[in-house]
Enzyme design. Structure first.
Site: not given
Length: 444
Positions: A303, A314, A328
């Site tokens: 999560s 990224d 998740k």
């Protein structure tokens, strides 16, 4: 929620029909389809009412109306996904305590799987961790009471309790032929979400164990303390350890990511309505002043942990070392239901990394995979397969599904991923697959 559902259902139905018929006749068919959908919903509600009345009048004993309704709500929500759930008034109060970071209990993060409670991770330095509870353990009994048939909220409520009170758990563990009895004494769990230390006077190590209301403040204090202990010209970088961090609050994931980024998107959420489709960007600036970062991840990182790892990777801000995360990648919106009625935690959207990649049921893959060897005495004693293995999980949105390696905390000297991180920050070659160019990068 009924209004939004009806609107979207009508929109989808109408879009399908306009492929066949246009003009006034098409509009009439769209209206008829909407009316049919409403009629079907009312038919189902009438069926529910009939069953409810039959139980009230014909069951062998007089049932409790409130228990019947709570059971019906839980049954309805269980048909959705593993993370949507109804919390009665006590469950809602307990959840608020947990996000504040202090509560009485054992110190474990759990989920419901196949009608049983499965341990996602024990929290560091809590009664559960000290008693030997492991990721992947399945709790089958609480004080001789079978968990089968309980909701997750009911099981969690039974595990919480006053400090110094005793509880006995029976757990099933892969590799163990017989159930294991574990006696634990409850404590006040004050979750300190951030810990830090320095290594050899040139690297700052920061472990984030969960994302509660205190996490960002704890991170800023850790970085400030490390900066005082290690002069800037000697600081090679930071290791951010997110292993076995089960997640927590979205705003904390965004602010933690922001602490290492000058600007750019951290995460986006995409749901059925415009309210659930949002973009969250970095704010506040990089408080590490661009120092190199390595983030440690594993199968217990879920999560909010995956949001941070995905954003930093990224944006070419960090190298990820370890194993694939839990996967998740869904958003639960808390919807209070009024005084005395508790709240609904409803899955309303999916998380996407800045490059547009879904986290759900696929997780975040490391740049450098480092598998941790498990001691012989602990082999086959823990298993955590990830979101993709959970019954009823949301689809991966077209992405590849993969499993995750469970984690048993090693000593520092035996911690392969941590040593790999130290070596990377000191310029030692770790792995031929370590990234030399940001192929996944998005603009800063």
């Amino acid at each position: 929620m009924r209004r939004n559902f009806a609107f979207l259902l009508g929109t989808v139905t109408g879009a399908c029909l306009t492929l066949l018929v246009t003009g006034p006749q098409g509009a009439s068919l769209v209206a008829a389809a909407k009316a049919a959908a409403r009629s079907d919903a009312y038919t189902q509600l009438n069926l529910f009412g009939n069953v409810f009345e039959r139980i009230k009048t014909s069951y062998v004993e007089k049932p409790d109306d409130s228990k019947l309704m709570e059971g019906a709500i839980n049954g309805m929500i269980s048909a959705l996904d593993p993370h949507s759930r109804y919390m009665n008034e006590k469950g809602w109060s307990d959840m608020q305590e947990t996000t504040h970071g202090e509560f009485g209990g054992l110190g474990i993060e759990v989920t419901m799987e196949d009608g049983l409670v499965k341990v996602v991770t024990p929290i560091d330095e809590t009664p559960a961790a000290k008693a030997g509870i492991l990721s992947g353990d399945v709790i089958t009994q609480i004080d001789d009471e079978q968990i089968q048939g309980m909701t997750l909220e009911q099981a969690v409520s039974r595990m919480k309790g006053p400090a110094n009170s005793k509880i006995r758990l029976k757990v099933a563990r892969k590799g163990s032929a017989a159930p294991i009895d574990i006696a634990i004494v409850r404590e006040i769990i004050r979750v300190r979400p951030v810990r830090y230390k320095t290594d050899s006077g040139d690297i700052g190590y920061i472990r984030i164990t969960r994302f509660n209301e205190q996490t960002t403040d704890g991170l800023k204090k850790a970085i400030a303390s490390i900066s005082k202990e290690i002069p800037a010209d000697k600081l090679a970088g930071y290791v951010i350890d997110l292993r076995n961090n089960p997640g927590g609050l979205l705003d904390q994931a965004v602010s933690v990511s922001s602490a290492f980024m000058t600007r750019g998107e951290v995460v986006s959420t995409r749901g059925r309505t415009s309210e659930e489709t949002q973009r969250f960007t970095a704010r506040g600036g990089d408080i590490t002043k661009g120092k190199p970062l390595v983030v440690l991840i594993n199968g217990g990182s879920a999560s909010a942990s995956e949001i941070v790892a995905g954003a930093l990777r990224d944006h070419k801000r960090a190298t990820l070392i370890g194993t694939r995360t839990f996967g998740k990648g869904s958003v639960q919106t808390i919807i209070p239901l009024g005084a005395g009625n508790g709240a609904l935690a409803l899955t309303t959207a999916r998380y996407f990394t800045p490059s547009g990649r879904s986290i759900q049921a696929q997780g975040i893959a490391p740049d450098v995979e480092v598998l941790q060897e498990v001691p012989d005495e602990l082999k086959n004693r823990s298993e955590l397969k990830g979101e993709a293995s959970m019954r009823g999980h949301l689809a991966a949105d077209g992405a590849e599904q993969a499993g995750s390696q469970a984690w048993v905390p090693p000593n520092d000297k035996d911690d392969k991923a941590l040593n790999a991180a130290f070596n990377l920050l000191r310029g030692v070659t770790v792995n031929a697959n370590a990234p030399t160019a940001a192929k996944r990068a998005v603009p800063n």
